[in-house]
Scaffold this motif. Sequence first.
Motif, PDB file in Angstrom:
ATOM      1  N   ARG A  44      70.442  15.362  16.010  1.00 18.08           N
ATOM      2  CA  ARG A  44      70.085  14.803  14.660  1.00 18.08           C
ATOM      3  C   ARG A  44      70.922  15.279  13.820  1.00 18.08           C
ATOM      4  NH1 ARG A  44      65.141  12.912  14.226  1.00 18.08           N
ATOM      5  NH2 ARG A  44      64.931  13.254  11.792  1.00 18.08           N
ATOM      6  N   GLN A  45      71.652  14.615  13.032  1.00 15.92           N
ATOM      7  CA  GLN A  45      72.778  14.847  12.170  1.00 15.92           C
ATOM      8  C   GLN A  45      72.356  14.591  10.841  1.00 15.92           C
ATOM      9  OE1 GLN A  45      76.021  13.250  15.390  1.00 15.92           O
ATOM     10  NE2 GLN A  45      76.591  13.143  13.260  1.00 15.92           N
ATOM     11  N   ASP A  46      72.336  16.065  10.183  1.00 18.68           N
ATOM     12  CA  ASP A  46      71.998  15.868   8.760  1.00 18.68           C
ATOM     13  C   ASP A  46      72.983  16.188   7.749  1.00 18.68           C
ATOM     14  OD1 ASP A  46      69.248  15.773   9.767  1.00 18.68           O
ATOM     15  OD2 ASP A  46      68.707  17.829   8.623  1.00 18.68           O
ATOM     16  N   ALA A  47      72.844  15.378   6.643  1.00 17.80           N
ATOM     17  CA  ALA A  47      73.936  15.607   5.452  1.00 17.80           C
ATOM     18  C   ALA A  47      73.349  16.419   4.249  1.00 17.80           C
ATOM     19  CB  ALA A  47      74.248  14.058   4.961  1.00 17.80           C
ATOM     20  N   VAL A  48      74.074  16.973   3.487  1.00 18.20           N
ATOM     21  CA  VAL A  48      73.382  17.749   2.385  1.00 18.20           C
ATOM     22  C   VAL A  48      74.492  17.818   1.402  1.00 18.20           C
ATOM     23  CG1 VAL A  48      74.215  20.051   3.157  1.00 18.20           C
ATOM     24  CG2 VAL A  48      72.006  19.787   1.972  1.00 18.20           C
ATOM     25  N   ILE A  49      74.030  17.934   0.027  1.00 18.36           N
ATOM     26  CA  ILE A  49      74.798  18.348  -1.158  1.00 18.36           C
ATOM     27  C   ILE A  49      75.021  19.535  -1.308  1.00 18.36           C
ATOM     28  CG2 ILE A  49      75.228  17.686  -3.476  1.00 18.36           C
ATOM     29  CD1 ILE A  49      73.334  15.226  -3.498  1.00 18.36           C
ATOM     30  N   LEU A  50      76.265  20.083  -1.148  1.00 18.47           N
ATOM     31  CA  LEU A  50      76.557  21.433  -1.408  1.00 18.47           C
ATOM     32  C   LEU A  50      76.468  21.887  -2.681  1.00 18.47           C
ATOM     33  CD1 LEU A  50      79.287  21.438   1.384  1.00 18.47           C
ATOM     34  CD2 LEU A  50      77.082  22.345   1.788  1.00 18.47           C
ATOM     35  N   ALA A  51      76.514  23.254  -2.992  1.00 12.80           N
ATOM     36  CA  ALA A  51      76.329  23.964  -4.427  1.00 12.80           C
ATOM     37  C   ALA A  51      77.592  23.446  -5.321  1.00 12.80           C
ATOM     38  CB  ALA A  51      76.374  25.310  -4.174  1.00 12.80           C
ATOM     39  N   ALA A  52      78.693  23.044  -4.815  1.00 10.88           N
ATOM     40  CA  ALA A  52      79.877  22.865  -5.459  1.00 10.88           C
ATOM     41  C   ALA A  52      79.703  21.347  -5.835  1.00 10.88           C
ATOM     42  CB  ALA A  52      81.088  22.904  -4.536  1.00 10.88           C
ATOM     43  N   GLY A  53      78.800  20.706  -5.325  1.00  8.48           N
ATOM     44  CA  GLY A  53      78.411  19.164  -5.768  1.00  8.48           C
ATOM     45  C   GLY A  53      77.477  18.785  -6.862  1.00  8.48           C
ATOM     46  N   ASP A 108      76.889  19.168  -9.934  1.00  7.52           N
ATOM     47  CA  ASP A 108      76.945  18.350 -11.206  1.00  7.52           C
ATOM     48  C   ASP A 108      77.880  17.343 -10.861  1.00  7.52           C
ATOM     49  OD1 ASP A 108      75.209  20.314 -12.533  1.00  7.52           O
ATOM     50  OD2 ASP A 108      76.631  21.807 -12.788  1.00  7.52           O
ATOM     51  N   LYS A 109      78.178  16.831  -9.527  1.00  7.66           N
ATOM     52  CA  LYS A 109      79.126  15.836  -9.392  1.00  7.66           C
ATOM     53  C   LYS A 109      78.379  14.594  -9.266  1.00  7.66           C
ATOM     54  CE  LYS A 109      83.069  15.772  -8.908  1.00  7.66           C
ATOM     55  NZ  LYS A 109      83.889  16.395  -8.023  1.00  7.66           N
ATOM     56  N   PRO A 110      78.342  13.641 -10.290  1.00  4.37           N
ATOM     57  CA  PRO A 110      77.631  12.170 -10.017  1.00  4.37           C
ATOM     58  C   PRO A 110      78.097  11.504  -8.718  1.00  4.37           C
ATOM     59  CG  PRO A 110      78.552  12.317 -12.106  1.00  4.37           C
ATOM     60  CD  PRO A 110      79.150  13.589 -11.366  1.00  4.37           C
ATOM     61  N   ALA A 111      79.377  11.617  -8.394  1.00  4.75           N
ATOM     62  CA  ALA A 111      79.956  11.012  -7.014  1.00  4.75           C
ATOM     63  C   ALA A 111      79.301  11.562  -5.849  1.00  4.75           C
ATOM     64  CB  ALA A 111      81.533  11.028  -7.092  1.00  4.75           C
ATOM     65  N   ALA A 112      78.757  12.840  -5.660  1.00  2.70           N
ATOM     66  CA  ALA A 112      78.191  13.485  -4.653  1.00  2.70           C
ATOM     67  C   ALA A 112      76.905  12.914  -4.461  1.00  2.70           C
ATOM     68  CB  ALA A 112      77.981  15.039  -5.101  1.00  2.70           C
ATOM     69  N   ARG A 113      76.106  12.762  -5.541  1.00  2.00           N
ATOM     70  CA  ARG A 113      74.713  12.231  -5.541  1.00  2.00           C
ATOM     71  C   ARG A 113      75.108  10.836  -5.191  1.00  2.00           C
ATOM     72  NH1 ARG A 113      69.826  14.366  -4.927  1.00  2.00           N
ATOM     73  NH2 ARG A 113      70.480  15.910  -6.210  1.00  2.00           N
ATOM     74  N   ALA A 114      75.633  10.063  -5.498  1.00  2.00           N
ATOM     75  CA  ALA A 114      76.011   8.709  -5.302  1.00  2.00           C
ATOM     76  C   ALA A 114      76.286   8.744  -3.879  1.00  2.00           C
ATOM     77  CB  ALA A 114      77.325   8.052  -6.254  1.00  2.00           C
ATOM     78  N   LEU A 115      77.128   9.310  -3.143  1.00  3.29           N
ATOM     79  CA  LEU A 115      77.612   9.391  -1.777  1.00  3.29           C
ATOM     80  C   LEU A 115      76.290   9.507  -0.966  1.00  3.29           C
ATOM     81  CD1 LEU A 115      79.349   8.737   0.342  1.00  3.29           C
ATOM     82  CD2 LEU A 115      79.994  11.059   0.306  1.00  3.29           C
ATOM     83  N   ALA A 116      75.112  10.403  -1.376  1.00  2.01           N
ATOM     84  CA  ALA A 116      74.150  10.940  -0.731  1.00  2.01           C
ATOM     85  C   ALA A 116      73.333   9.708  -0.735  1.00  2.01           C
ATOM     86  CB  ALA A 116      73.496  11.867  -1.113  1.00  2.01           C
ATOM     87  N   ASP A 117      72.988   9.064  -1.900  1.00  2.00           N
ATOM     88  CA  ASP A 117      72.201   7.895  -2.031  1.00  2.00           C
ATOM     89  C   ASP A 117      72.994   6.633  -1.324  1.00  2.00           C
ATOM     90  OD1 ASP A 117      70.691   9.025  -3.508  1.00  2.00           O
ATOM     91  OD2 ASP A 117      71.528   8.482  -5.441  1.00  2.00           O
ATOM     92  N   TYR A 118      74.284   6.508  -1.235  1.00  2.00           N
ATOM     93  CA  TYR A 118      74.895   5.611  -0.289  1.00  2.00           C
ATOM     94  C   TYR A 118      74.694   5.410   1.048  1.00  2.00           C
ATOM     95  CZ  TYR A 118      78.322   1.661   0.047  1.00  2.00           C
ATOM     96  OH  TYR A 118      79.087   0.500   0.273  1.00  2.00           O
ATOM     97  N   LEU A 119      74.673   6.687   1.628  1.00  4.13           N
ATOM     98  CA  LEU A 119      74.520   6.905   2.968  1.00  4.13           C
ATOM     99  C   LEU A 119      73.220   6.419   3.455  1.00  4.13           C
ATOM    100  CD1 LEU A 119      76.408  10.404   3.383  1.00  4.13           C
ATOM    101  CD2 LEU A 119      76.860   8.263   4.726  1.00  4.13           C
ATOM    102  N   ARG A 120      72.277   6.384   2.535  1.00  8.82           N
ATOM    103  CA  ARG A 120      70.794   6.092   3.089  1.00  8.82           C
ATOM    104  C   ARG A 120      70.628   4.684   2.702  1.00  8.82           C
ATOM    105  NH1 ARG A 120      67.973  11.364   0.200  1.00  8.82           N
ATOM    106  NH2 ARG A 120      69.704  11.132  -1.182  1.00  8.82           N
ATOM    107  N   GLY A 121      71.646   3.868   2.349  1.00  7.43           N
ATOM    108  CA  GLY A 121      71.438   2.438   1.765  1.00  7.43           C
ATOM    109  C   GLY A 121      71.588   1.588   2.981  1.00  7.43           C
ATOM    110  N   ALA A 122      71.454   0.356   2.840  1.00  6.61           N
ATOM    111  CA  ALA A 122      71.524  -0.991   3.746  1.00  6.61           C
ATOM    112  C   ALA A 122      72.800  -1.099   4.351  1.00  6.61           C
ATOM    113  CB  ALA A 122      70.821  -2.230   3.393  1.00  6.61           C
ATOM    114  N   LYS A 123      73.787  -1.211   3.576  1.00  8.78           N
ATOM    115  CA  LYS A 123      75.263  -1.326   3.778  1.00  8.78           C
ATOM    116  C   LYS A 123      75.609  -0.116   4.821  1.00  8.78           C
ATOM    117  CE  LYS A 123      78.232  -3.497   1.516  1.00  8.78           C
ATOM    118  NZ  LYS A 123      79.034  -3.780   0.364  1.00  8.78           N
ATOM    119  N   ALA A 124      75.392   1.120   4.507  1.00  6.96           N
ATOM    120  CA  ALA A 124      75.946   2.313   5.348  1.00  6.96           C
ATOM    121  C   ALA A 124      75.038   2.178   6.415  1.00  6.96           C
ATOM    122  CB  ALA A 124      75.467   3.667   4.569  1.00  6.96           C
ATOM    123  N   ALA A 125      73.660   1.907   6.777  1.00 10.41           N
ATOM    124  CA  ALA A 125      72.898   1.761   7.753  1.00 10.41           C
ATOM    125  C   ALA A 125      73.412   0.958   8.971  1.00 10.41           C
ATOM    126  CB  ALA A 125      71.488   1.521   7.522  1.00 10.41           C
TER     127      ALA A 125
END
Length: 251
Positions: A213-222, A224-241
């Motif tokens: 099971r391969q987990d992703a996580v936003i790290l503390a450095a990210g 306040d980074k909109p791109a970090a949250r956007a990537l996490a959301d994108y990875l859970r989206g249909a295109k990435a899947a």
Amino acid sequence: MKLFLHRLLAAIVAAAAAFAAHADEVKVAVAANFTAPMQKIATEFERDTGHKALLAFGATGKFYAQIRNGAPFEVFLAADESTPAKLDAEGATVAGSRFTYAIGKLVLWSAQPGLVDDKGAVLERGEFRHLAIANPKTAPYGVAAMEVMRRLGVADRVADKLVTGENIAQTHQFVATGNAELGFVALSQVSGGANAQPGSQWQVPAELHTPLRQDAVILAAGRDKPAARALADYLRGAKAAAIIKSYGYDL
């Protein structure tokens, strides 16, 4: 008509400027097994969001040490679930941001056709000089490989034939170049579109090792980074899947 075209062009320019103004970069540490799919996902992510993912690939255990020593990664895609969970417990992540982005598959692969049979009996016969695995101290796929060999009762028999890669990418390279006749690699490295490679392989039954099971996580450095949250959301989206599944992973 000219006025309409002028206004349309102005609107397009304004939209492009707004898109660029909100574009950001995110620094991402990615487990080596996920190299090919993540490169493809990053391209689509930038096209769809304007954000650019700056990718570094390597062993999960080494990334853990780097993150704890202050490496400026903002998102971490590990090859296991325990390392992100450990970072969670140590307060090095954004709470609640951890999720499973893929379930990996282990394969015994050789660049030589016919060497690896469809039941992995080649391990019992031992008719090879070198067997490559990723370093089990830092790479979850190496841990899984050792579990498989112990369950099959061949770990001691092949111990003096093991060649250890720093990560699963180097392990694959050992086999691809013939420096090892066969090795345990990620299925994604030898299948999936342009990644499909000739040779022979045995896809290891999932019950022979702990689930990858391969987990992703936003790290503390990210945080306040909109791109970090956007990537996490994108990875859970249909295109990435769809991309993830095309490389042989389960979701």
